[in-house]
Enzyme design. Structure first.
Site, mmCIF file in Angstrom:
data_model
loop_
_atom_site.group_PDB
_atom_site.id
_atom_site.type_symbol
_atom_site.label_atom_id
_atom_site.label_comp_id
_atom_site.label_asym_id
_atom_site.label_seq_id
_atom_site.Cartn_x
_atom_site.Cartn_y
_atom_site.Cartn_z
ATOM 1 C CG LEU A 86 -24.230 19.777 -8.486
ATOM 2 C CD1 LEU A 86 -25.582 19.334 -9.026
ATOM 3 C CD2 LEU A 86 -23.306 18.570 -8.318
ATOM 4 N N GLY A 87 -22.086 23.610 -10.024
ATOM 5 C CA GLY A 87 -21.660 24.544 -11.056
ATOM 6 C C GLY A 87 -22.357 25.872 -10.877
ATOM 7 C CG ASP A 93 -23.489 30.098 -7.827
ATOM 8 O OD1 ASP A 93 -22.842 30.078 -8.894
ATOM 9 O OD2 ASP A 93 -23.348 30.977 -6.958
ATOM 10 N N GLY A 153 -25.128 13.700 -14.515
ATOM 11 C CA GLY A 153 -24.064 13.806 -15.512
ATOM 12 C C GLY A 153 -23.690 15.221 -15.880
ATOM 13 C CG ASP A 199 -29.371 30.873 -22.653
ATOM 14 O OD1 ASP A 199 -28.500 31.095 -23.524
ATOM 15 O OD2 ASP A 199 -29.119 30.853 -21.440
#
Length: 268
Positions: A86-87, A93, A153, A199
């Protein structure tokens, strides 16, 4: 120093640095020690009364890290299937996976991360229970990874990609998202041992549902009648990535933050 009253319910914590006591009312400990905060009102806002291995003494607040106590269930790599990336980021990851016939996010840490660090983050997330904070369902040791609530999303930053120059949501929708983020942070900052996320950015604000980014001029239902995706004002925002989170005891900043929260929370 005047003797302080014991708290009836000590707060579990873990030490994040080594500390060598210099005064008789302080207590030494090693990084990673499990301790209990017995009293926050010691007369010095920078020190808490803690218990380590049955002994009590004062410790610097900045040396303590909130401990969720209970770790989520252990998950084995061979129990997971259907990994789709997904990213990713500097330290991990993220993949979409299937575990026990349900869809989850699998946050796989880079090889240099020690398992104890992932366990610390897992315990912290597991101690949080709020609608605007992502949930953790398991932890994997080989590879080092967390099994998290799936947010289909992706994250807020994805809404403003280079190929989506026409995306320009009205201010009221952005305030709805800001309110959800503020509510999640309010919950974290008002615990007995406050936690600072450390963060906060669009990449760490996940969208639970797939958003409709084309037809948002009118909204009369949760789902868009044209694309079937979630209306922008009905999106659920979830805070994630607690790898840098720590105890927060800056009272001056806390006062300023609360004023900002109150403004957002009263807007709608």
């Amino acid at each position: 120093m005047e003797k302080v009253r014991m708290r009836p319910s000590p707060i579990p914590a873990v030490t994040c640095y080594n500390f060598d006591a210099e005064n008789t009312d302080e207590i030494s400990f090693k990084r990673g020690s499990k301790v209990f905060v017995k009293n926050k009102n010691t007369g010095d806002k920078d020190y808490y009364l803690i218990e380590v291995d049955g002994k009590e003494g004062l410790a610097p607040v900045s040396f303590l890290q909130a401990d969720g106590g209970e770790a989520p269930p252990t998950v084995k790599k061979d129990e997971i299937s259907g990994t789709t990336k997904l990213g990713g980021g500097t330290f991990s990851d993220v993949f979409e996976v299937t575990w026990k016939k349900e869809k989850y996010a699998f946050k796989k840490y880079k090889e240099q991360l020690d398992f104890s660090k992932a366990l610390q983050e897992a315990k912290l997330i597991n101690s949080l229970d709020h609608k605007n904070i992502v949930k953790v369902y398991g932890i994997c040791e080989k590879p080092v990874a967390l099994l998290l609530e799936l947010c289909e999303g992706k994250h807020l930053a994805d809404l403003w990609k280079d190929d989506n120059d026409t995306f320009n949501p009205p201010l009221r929708i952005i305030l709805i998202w800001a309110r959800q983020i503020a509510e999640g942070l309010w919950y974290m900052h008002n615990r007995d041992l406050p936690i600072c996320h450390a963060d906060i950015k669009p990449q760490n604000c996940m969208l639970k549902e797939i958003p409709c980014t084309k037809h948002y001029s009118t909204e009369d239902s949760d789902k868009c009648s044209q694309c079937g995706n979630q209306r922008l004002s009905r999106l659920s925002i979830k805070l994630t990535d607690f790898g840098l989170s720590k105890v927060w005891e800056n009272r001056a900043s806390n006062t300023v933050a609360k004023k900002g929260y109150n403004y957002l929370l009263k807007t709608f």
